[in-house]
Design a protein around this motif. Structure first.
Motif, short mmCIF file in Angstrom:
data_model
loop_
_atom_site.label_atom_id
_atom_site.label_comp_id
_atom_site.label_asym_id
_atom_site.label_seq_id
_atom_site.Cartn_x
_atom_site.Cartn_y
_atom_site.Cartn_z
N PRO A 118 0.70 -1.13 -0.02
CA PRO A 118 0.09 -0.09 0.21
C PRO A 118 0.74 1.07 -0.12
CG PRO A 118 0.11 -0.84 1.94
CD PRO A 118 0.66 -2.03 1.29
N ILE A 119 2.09 1.16 0.16
CA ILE A 119 3.01 2.45 0.16
C ILE A 119 3.18 3.00 -1.05
CG2 ILE A 119 5.46 3.15 0.76
CD1 ILE A 119 5.61 0.67 2.61
N GLN A 120 2.88 4.18 -1.24
CA GLN A 120 2.71 4.97 -2.54
C GLN A 120 3.76 6.26 -2.52
OE1 GLN A 120 1.16 3.88 -5.37
NE2 GLN A 120 0.41 2.11 -4.10
N ARG A 121 3.94 6.45 -1.17
CA ARG A 121 4.92 7.98 -1.11
C ARG A 121 5.71 7.66 -0.02
NH1 ARG A 121 1.65 12.28 1.07
NH2 ARG A 121 -0.33 11.32 2.04
N VAL A 122 6.68 8.61 0.43
CA VAL A 122 7.58 8.57 1.49
C VAL A 122 6.92 8.59 2.86
CG1 VAL A 122 9.46 9.54 2.77
CG2 VAL A 122 9.46 9.37 0.07
N ALA A 123 5.74 9.50 2.79
CA ALA A 123 4.94 9.58 3.90
C ALA A 123 4.22 8.38 4.64
CB ALA A 123 3.85 10.75 3.91
N ASP A 124 4.06 7.49 3.46
CA ASP A 124 3.41 6.28 3.75
C ASP A 124 4.34 5.18 4.52
OD1 ASP A 124 1.00 7.06 2.63
OD2 ASP A 124 1.68 5.97 0.55
N LEU A 125 5.68 5.70 4.78
CA LEU A 125 6.48 4.82 5.58
C LEU A 125 6.35 4.65 6.97
CD1 LEU A 125 9.78 5.64 3.45
CD2 LEU A 125 8.40 3.11 3.59
N ARG A 126 5.41 5.54 7.59
CA ARG A 126 5.24 5.57 9.12
C ARG A 126 4.72 4.35 9.52
NH1 ARG A 126 4.99 9.69 12.77
NH2 ARG A 126 4.58 11.36 10.95
N GLY A 127 5.52 3.72 10.49
CA GLY A 127 4.93 2.55 11.25
C GLY A 127 5.35 1.23 10.45
N THR A 128 6.43 1.50 9.39
CA THR A 128 6.73 0.33 8.55
C THR A 128 8.04 0.02 9.01
OG1 THR A 128 7.64 1.54 6.72
CG2 THR A 128 5.34 1.20 6.63
N ARG A 129 8.49 -1.27 8.49
CA ARG A 129 9.71 -1.61 8.73
C ARG A 129 10.56 -1.54 7.50
NH1 ARG A 129 7.76 -7.70 9.09
NH2 ARG A 129 6.54 -6.77 7.19
N THR A 159 10.68 1.34 11.90
CA THR A 159 11.53 0.23 12.28
C THR A 159 12.64 0.10 11.25
OG1 THR A 159 9.79 -0.63 13.60
CG2 THR A 159 11.82 -2.05 13.14
N ALA A 160 13.83 0.56 11.74
CA ALA A 160 14.96 0.52 10.65
C ALA A 160 15.87 -0.57 10.84
CB ALA A 160 15.98 1.83 10.56
N THR A 161 16.16 -1.20 9.77
CA THR A 161 17.33 -2.16 9.77
C THR A 161 18.64 -1.81 8.82
OG1 THR A 161 16.28 -3.30 8.04
CG2 THR A 161 15.68 -3.99 10.36
N HIS A 162 19.46 -2.70 8.95
CA HIS A 162 20.71 -2.18 8.21
C HIS A 162 21.50 -3.28 7.54
CE1 HIS A 162 20.38 2.05 9.43
NE2 HIS A 162 20.04 1.72 10.57
N LEU A 163 20.88 -4.04 6.70
CA LEU A 163 21.02 -5.13 5.87
C LEU A 163 21.99 -4.95 4.67
CD1 LEU A 163 17.92 -7.25 6.31
CD2 LEU A 163 19.93 -7.55 7.64
N PRO A 164 22.94 -5.79 4.31
CA PRO A 164 23.61 -5.60 3.18
C PRO A 164 22.44 -5.96 1.84
CG PRO A 164 24.96 -7.20 4.35
CD PRO A 164 23.42 -6.82 5.15
N HIS A 175 8.75 -10.61 3.21
CA HIS A 175 7.85 -10.03 4.18
C HIS A 175 8.36 -9.62 5.38
CE1 HIS A 175 4.05 -10.33 1.38
NE2 HIS A 175 4.87 -11.14 0.67
N ARG A 176 9.85 -9.73 5.44
CA ARG A 176 10.17 -9.45 6.92
C ARG A 176 10.31 -7.94 7.01
NH1 ARG A 176 15.23 -11.72 6.84
NH2 ARG A 176 15.20 -12.68 4.82
N ILE A 177 10.69 -7.31 5.86
CA ILE A 177 10.68 -5.48 5.93
C ILE A 177 9.72 -5.41 4.69
CG2 ILE A 177 12.98 -5.65 6.41
CD1 ILE A 177 13.71 -5.18 3.95
N ASP A 178 9.21 -3.92 4.91
CA ASP A 178 8.18 -3.40 4.25
C ASP A 178 8.65 -2.71 2.89
OD1 ASP A 178 5.93 -4.38 5.70
OD2 ASP A 178 6.84 -2.98 7.06
N ALA A 179 9.89 -2.26 3.08
CA ALA A 179 10.79 -1.33 2.10
C ALA A 179 12.33 -1.34 2.22
CB ALA A 179 10.08 -0.05 2.19
N LEU A 180 12.90 -1.16 1.11
CA LEU A 180 14.17 -1.04 1.35
C LEU A 180 14.85 0.27 0.70
CD1 LEU A 180 16.19 -1.89 -1.38
CD2 LEU A 180 15.19 -3.97 -1.06
#
Length: 304
Positions: A118-129, A159-164, A175-180
Motif C-alpha cells: 500500500p506504500i505509494q509515497r515516503v509519508a506512507d512509511l510511518r510505522g513500517t519496517r 523500524t529501521a534495519t541495516h542489512l547488506p 515479507h520481513r521488511i516493508d521497504a528498502l
C-alpha cells in the motif's frame, strides 16, 4: 685479494641485485581503492577501473570491498586505503580532508517496495519496517534525511534495519521488511527489480530535500525499463566522487586521473550504458571538494 671465480660470483650477485632494483623502481605503483558492496555500482566500477589500470604500465589498483561511503571515508582517514568512492554529501560533511580525483557518476536514491504494497509515497512509511542501507553506507544518512522531509523521525516513526543489499532484497520478498532504500547506479545488478517489486516516485519530496539539506540533492529520472517491468520514476540523485588521501603523490594521482579521462568507455558497466557517462566537464564538477594537485594537472592538460 679474491680469485677469478670469487670475482665473477660477486659481480654476478651485484648485477642480479641491480637488475632486481631496476625492476622494482620501474614497477607501477599500486593503490588500494575502497569500493562498496558486491553487486553494487561502486564495486563494479572499481573492478573495471582495476582491469583498465592493469592494461597500462602506469598504475595498479587493488579494490577493497566495503559497506559503502561512510566506511570508505573512515578507511581513508585511517590510512588503510589510498583512494575511495563516496557520495558527495558524505565527503563534504567529512571535509576538510579528502581531495577529489573526479566526479565519476550519479547515484540514484531507490526506494523499493513489493508490488502489492500500500506504500505509494515516503509519508506512507510511518510505522513500517524499512532497510536504510548497510551500516557504513551513505544511503543510511540520506535515508534519514529523506524521512525527515516528511517529518518522520528515523528513530521512532519507522523500524529501521541495516542489512547488506542482497539480504535486504531477500527480506523484502519474504515479507520481513516493508521497504528498502538503496543509493546506487541504475540499474544495480544486485537489486534487479522483478515484477514482484516496484520503485516509489520521490518527485513530491525532491524540492524539500534540496531546500532543507542542500544543493547536492538533484532531481533525476530512472528511465522506463531501466529495470524490467518498471515505468519511469522521479527520484533524487547524488554525485559520486573518487577521492584520495592528500598524501597520495602527484604522479600517482595524475596516473589515476588519466585512466578516467583516457578510457571513459571501459569504465561504465554494460548494463548502465546510457544512464552513466564520464566526461572531463563532469569529472571536474566535484562540488566544494578541492581537486588533488595531480588531478588538476591532468584536467588542465586535457581541457585547458
Amino acid at each position: 685479494m679474491i680469485n677469478r671465480r670469487q670475482f665473477l660470483t660477486s659481480t654476478g650477485a651485484v648485477a642480479a641485485v641491480a637488475a632486481m632494483s631496476a625492476c622494482a623502481s620501474t614497477a607501477p605503483p599500486t593503490i588500494r581503492l575502497a569500493a562498496g558492496e558486491t553487486g553494487g555500482f561502486y564495486h563494479a566500477f572499481a573492478q573495471l577501473l582495476a582491469a583498465t589500470a592493469a592494461r597500462t604500465d602506469t598504475l595498479r589498483i587493488e579494490p577493497v570491498t566495503t559497506a559503502g561511503s561512510l566506511s570508505n571515508l573512515e578507511l581513508l582517514t585511517r590510512g588503510e586505503v589510498d583512494t575511495a568512492l563516496a557520495l558527495a554529501d558524505s565527503v563534504v560533511a567529512a571535509a576538510p580532508g579528502p581531495l577529489a580525483i573526479g566526479r565519476v557518476y550519479e547515484n540514484y536514491l531507490q526506494l523499493v517496495v513489493r508490488a502489492d504494497s500500500p506504500i505509494q509515497r515516503v509519508a506512507d512509511l510511518r510505522g513500517t519496517r524499512i532497510n536504510l542501507g548497510n551500516i557504513g553506507s551513505g544511503a543510511t544518512a540520506i535515508g534519514e534525511k529523506l524521512l525527515r522531509t516528511v517529518d518522520l523521525d528515523p528513530a521512532t516513526a519507522v523500524t529501521a534495519t541495516h542489512l547488506p543489499l542482497r539480504d535486504a532484497v531477500t527480506a523484502l520478498l519474504d515479507h520481513r521488511i516493508d521497504a528498502l532504500l538503496w543509493a546506487g547506479g541504475v540499474p544495480t545488478a544486485a537489486l534487479d527489480i522483478p515484477a514482484t517489486m516496484r520503485l516509489i516516485d520521490l518527485a513530491d519530496v525532491t524540492a524539500t530535500m534540496r531546500t532543507r539539506f542542500g544543493y547536492l540533492y538533484d532531481p533525476v529520472l530512472v528511465p522506463a525499463d531501466a529495470y524490467p517491468h518498471t515505468p519511469a520514476v522521479h527520484t533524487i540523485g547524488v554525485a559520486n566522487l573518487l577521492i584520495a588521501t592528500p598524501t597520495l603523490t602527484t604522479s600517482t594521482a595524475a596516473a589515476l586521473t588519466d585512466l578516467l579521462v583516457a578510457h571513459p568507455d571501459t569504465l561504465i558497466p554494460t548494463e548502465a550504458a546510457g544512464t552513466q557517462f564520464l566526461d572531463v566537464r563532469s569529472l571536474i564538477d566535484t562540488a566544494t571538494v578541492p581537486l588533488h594537485p595531480g588531478a588538476a594537472q591532468v584536467y588542465r592538460r586535457w581541457h585547458g
